[in-house]
Design a protein around this motif. Structure first.
Motif, PDB file in Angstrom:
ATOM      1  N   ILE A 212      99.276  45.900  70.396  1.00 51.41           N
ATOM      2  CA  ILE A 212      99.837  47.239  70.214  1.00 51.41           C
ATOM      3  C   ILE A 212      99.171  48.172  71.214  1.00 51.41           C
ATOM      4  N   ILE A 213      99.950  48.651  72.160  1.00 52.79           N
ATOM      5  CA  ILE A 213      99.434  49.547  73.206  1.00 52.79           C
ATOM      6  C   ILE A 213      99.636  50.986  72.744  1.00 52.79           C
ATOM      7  N   VAL A 214      98.545  51.721  72.636  1.00 54.68           N
ATOM      8  CA  VAL A 214      98.563  53.123  72.197  1.00 54.68           C
ATOM      9  C   VAL A 214      98.426  53.997  73.429  1.00 54.68           C
ATOM     10  N   THR A 215      99.444  54.838  73.683  1.00 54.99           N
ATOM     11  CA  THR A 215      99.462  55.708  74.864  1.00 54.99           C
ATOM     12  C   THR A 215      99.580  57.151  74.414  1.00 54.99           C
ATOM     13  N   PRO A 216      98.570  57.996  74.609  1.00 60.73           N
ATOM     14  CA  PRO A 216      98.685  59.413  74.227  1.00 60.73           C
ATOM     15  C   PRO A 216      99.768  60.114  75.039  1.00 60.73           C
ATOM     16  N   LEU A 217     100.438  61.064  74.414  1.00 61.34           N
ATOM     17  CA  LEU A 217     101.489  61.819  75.070  1.00 61.34           C
ATOM     18  C   LEU A 217     100.892  62.973  75.861  1.00 61.34           C
ATOM     19  N   ASP A 218     101.455  63.224  77.034  1.00 64.27           N
ATOM     20  CA  ASP A 218     101.026  64.367  77.826  1.00 64.27           C
ATOM     21  C   ASP A 218     101.701  65.628  77.286  1.00 64.27           C
ATOM     22  N   PRO A 219     101.350  66.817  77.795  1.00 62.60           N
ATOM     23  CA  PRO A 219     101.943  68.050  77.251  1.00 62.60           C
ATOM     24  C   PRO A 219     103.470  68.069  77.292  1.00 62.60           C
ATOM     25  N   GLY A 220     104.071  67.588  78.391  1.00 63.27           N
ATOM     26  CA  GLY A 220     105.525  67.588  78.471  1.00 63.27           C
ATOM     27  C   GLY A 220     106.167  66.659  77.463  1.00 63.27           C
ATOM     28  N   GLN A 221     105.593  65.463  77.272  1.00 65.84           N
ATOM     29  CA  GLN A 221     106.150  64.524  76.320  1.00 65.84           C
ATOM     30  C   GLN A 221     105.971  65.006  74.888  1.00 65.84           C
ATOM     31  N   ALA A 222     104.818  65.608  74.578  1.00 68.19           N
ATOM     32  CA  ALA A 222     104.616  66.148  73.234  1.00 68.19           C
ATOM     33  C   ALA A 222     105.596  67.291  72.946  1.00 68.19           C
ATOM     34  N   THR A 223     105.842  68.138  73.942  1.00 70.44           N
ATOM     35  CA  THR A 223     106.815  69.215  73.764  1.00 70.44           C
ATOM     36  C   THR A 223     108.214  68.661  73.552  1.00 70.44           C
ATOM     37  N   ALA A 224     108.566  67.601  74.284  1.00 71.69           N
ATOM     38  CA  ALA A 224     109.885  66.991  74.120  1.00 71.69           C
ATOM     39  C   ALA A 224     110.044  66.378  72.738  1.00 71.69           C
ATOM     40  N   VAL A 225     109.004  65.771  72.200  1.00 72.14           N
ATOM     41  CA  VAL A 225     109.079  65.200  70.855  1.00 72.14           C
ATOM     42  C   VAL A 225     109.266  66.301  69.816  1.00 72.14           C
ATOM     43  N   LEU A 226     108.539  67.407  69.955  1.00 72.82           N
ATOM     44  CA  LEU A 226     108.704  68.514  69.018  1.00 72.82           C
ATOM     45  C   LEU A 226     110.099  69.116  69.115  1.00 72.82           C
ATOM     46  N   ALA A 227     110.608  69.275  70.332  1.00 77.75           N
ATOM     47  CA  ALA A 227     111.950  69.834  70.500  1.00 77.75           C
ATOM     48  C   ALA A 227     113.010  68.920  69.908  1.00 77.75           C
ATOM     49  N   ALA A 228     112.861  67.605  70.099  1.00 75.72           N
ATOM     50  CA  ALA A 228     113.826  66.666  69.535  1.00 75.72           C
ATOM     51  C   ALA A 228     113.759  66.646  68.011  1.00 75.72           C
ATOM     52  N   ALA A 229     112.574  66.838  67.437  1.00 71.12           N
ATOM     53  CA  ALA A 229     112.455  66.874  65.981  1.00 71.12           C
ATOM     54  C   ALA A 229     113.089  68.135  65.395  1.00 71.12           C
ATOM     55  N   CYS A 230     113.011  69.252  66.126  1.00 72.79           N
ATOM     56  CA  CYS A 230     113.610  70.498  65.629  1.00 72.79           C
ATOM     57  C   CYS A 230     115.118  70.515  65.805  1.00 72.79           C
ATOM     58  N   ASN A 231     115.640  69.865  66.841  1.00 73.99           N
ATOM     59  CA  ASN A 231     117.077  69.868  67.109  1.00 73.99           C
ATOM     60  C   ASN A 231     117.491  68.464  67.536  1.00 73.99           C
ATOM     61  N   PRO A 232     117.631  67.539  66.563  1.00 71.95           N
ATOM     62  CA  PRO A 232     117.903  66.145  66.947  1.00 71.95           C
ATOM     63  C   PRO A 232     119.294  65.908  67.490  1.00 71.95           C
ATOM     64  N   ASP A 233     120.272  66.758  67.175  1.00 70.26           N
ATOM     65  CA  ASP A 233     121.657  66.543  67.603  1.00 70.26           C
ATOM     66  C   ASP A 233     122.026  67.371  68.826  1.00 70.26           C
ATOM     67  N   SER A 234     121.050  67.777  69.601  1.00 69.87           N
ATOM     68  CA  SER A 234     121.336  68.580  70.785  1.00 69.87           C
ATOM     69  C   SER A 234     122.032  67.738  71.841  1.00 69.87           C
ATOM     70  N   LEU A 235     123.072  68.324  72.477  1.00 68.33           N
ATOM     71  CA  LEU A 235     123.764  67.624  73.548  1.00 68.33           C
ATOM     72  C   LEU A 235     122.896  67.501  74.792  1.00 68.33           C
ATOM     73  N   LEU A 236     121.979  68.437  74.976  1.00 73.78           N
ATOM     74  CA  LEU A 236     121.078  68.409  76.121  1.00 73.78           C
ATOM     75  C   LEU A 236     119.769  67.782  75.685  1.00 73.78           C
ATOM     76  N   PRO A 237     119.439  66.575  76.134  1.00 69.45           N
ATOM     77  CA  PRO A 237     118.220  65.921  75.668  1.00 69.45           C
ATOM     78  C   PRO A 237     116.988  66.689  76.113  1.00 69.45           C
ATOM     79  N   PRO A 238     115.992  66.852  75.240  1.00 66.41           N
ATOM     80  CA  PRO A 238     114.781  67.569  75.625  1.00 66.41           C
ATOM     81  C   PRO A 238     114.004  66.803  76.678  1.00 66.41           C
ATOM     82  N   SER A 239     113.452  67.539  77.605  1.00 65.22           N
ATOM     83  CA  SER A 239     112.689  66.928  78.690  1.00 65.22           C
ATOM     84  C   SER A 239     111.585  67.881  79.094  1.00 65.22           C
TER      85      SER A 239
END
Length: 392
Positions: free
Chosen positions: A306-333
């Motif tokens: 099991i490879i554990v890779t910490p998320l950088d600031p951009g990836q962590a922000t994208a995960v939070l954005a996707a959790a708040c709006n999972p059905d967005s037509l524009l994927p968070p990046s």
């Protein structure tokens, strides 16, 4: 000598207290029974029993239905509370930590009478309050007075294809990591839509450079298959996230069994009701503890694949954005601009387009800093398209 204890598969199931009923179910039924009995004791002198049962039976049936019923694995009382909370929550929420400001005067003057009537009946927006206050430069999510959180993505291991001996070693290694935990940890398995447009574009771009025509044909057919698959089915991919949370203060005392004592939990709730601003030293110490815990996860989970890779600031922000709006037509990046960012420069694609078309449009009238490509970008600038064609 310690003995193994069997843990049920559904660890989130509430404990039963009496007659296979949970404490919440017993409270709902008991409160309903007490209210009905109190109403009967006050009205039995002048209200016959059949008349009293007319409203009492439906009330008791509704209480039993709410207490014992379930929908999608959740009790009905929790679903009703969630529905009430959603109903009283403002429908329009915007990211405005500083509060909602009125519209500028120059914009308010453009509102007509009909629009004023619609605005009067519309729901005014409210400020969106999220648990996370921001993401630091190291990728740590700041929860304010509630602490800090680090998120890491974990690879998966195919457990079913392993031999019994390998399965036992995997379980032992994972149990070793679980026994090393001294703070809250969440293992989140989230599903998100899979976008294959990048892979399809890469196949079309590299197909002409393949050494054999058959390989080029196979690459194009595979790209067409992926495009057909994306149009006809909902493609999903799973992502396993390891979420580590660390409070800003010192770790709460534990009892002799290793768990938090009831008194410590009571004091922690009282301190949470009166939060105090944390200084930078406490925040840095919490982040240092998160880094140490992430290192322990990497060391203990790495030997089992099991490879554990910490998320950088951009990836962590994208995960939070996707959790708040999972059905967005524009994927968070991480490349997307934030809500408070000011965009002042053109993208690389726009700059290359402007430089390649500068010679072809040198004799056309210019209405801005650079032209914007339209459907027929060889006939003039965007100003010509809005004005009805090239100027005479």
């Amino acid at each position: 000598m310690t003995q193994p204890v069997r843990i049920p598969a559904d660890v989130d199931r509430d404990d039963t207290v009496l007659a296979n009923l949970t404490a919440r179910q017993l409270m709902i039924l008991a409160v309903t029974g007490i209210v009905l009995y109190r109403a009967w004791s006050l009205t039995h002198a002048f209200v016959p029993l059949p008349v009293f049962l007319i409203p009492a039976v439906p009330i008791a049936a509704v209480a039993a239905f709410v207490a014992l019923g379930r929908r999608d694995g959740l009790p009905l009382d929790r679903l009703i509370l969630a529905a009430l909370r959603q109903r009283i929550t403002p429908r329009y929420q915007v990211a405005a930590p500083e509060g909602i400001h009125p519209a500028p005067a120059w914009l308010a003057r453009q509102v007509t009478a009909g629009e004023e009537q619609q605005a009067a009946t519309a729901v005014s927006p409210a400020a969106l309050r999220l648990p996370a206050e921001g993401v630091t430069e190291t990728g740590v999510i700041d929860l304010g007075t509630d602490g800090v959180v680090a998120v890491a993505v974990c690879s998966t291991v195919n457990f079913a294809l392993r031999t019994p001996t390998e399965q036992d070693s995997l379980v032992t290694a994972f149990g070793r990591y679980m026994h090393s935990l001294t703070a809250p940890v969440q293992i989140l398995i989230r599903a998100e839509r899979l976008d294959l447009s990048a892979q399809i574009a890469e196949l079309h771009a590299h197909a002409p450079s393949l050494p054999h025509p058959a390989l080029e044909t196979a690459a194009r057919e595979h790209a067409d298959y992926l495009a057909h698959l994306g149009r006809t089915t909902d493609l999903l991919r799973r992502q396993v996230l390891l979420v580590l949370r660390e409070p800003l203060g010192a770790t709460a005392p534990v009892d002799g069994l290793g768990g938090a004592s009831p008194l410590a939990a009571f004091n922690r709730r009282r301190s949470a009701q009166q939060p105090t601003p944390a200084d930078d030293a406490a925040r840095r110490a919490a982040e240092a503890r998160l880094v140490r815990r992430l290192g322990e996860a990497v060391e203990l989970l790495g030997p089992i694949g099991i490879i554990v890779t910490p998320l950088d600031p951009g990836q962590a922000t994208a995960v939070l954005a996707a959790a708040c709006n999972p059905d967005s037509l524009l994927p968070p990046s991480s490349a997307l601009a934030g809500a408070d960012d000011v965009i002042t420069t053109a993208t690389a694609g726009e700059e290359s387009w402007s430089s390649s078309n500068a010679g072809a449009q040198a004799d056309q009238p210019v209405a801005g800093a650079h032209d914007w490509p339209g459907e027929d970008d060889t006939e003039g600038s965007w100003f010509d398209h809005f004005e009805g064609g090239p100027a005479a």
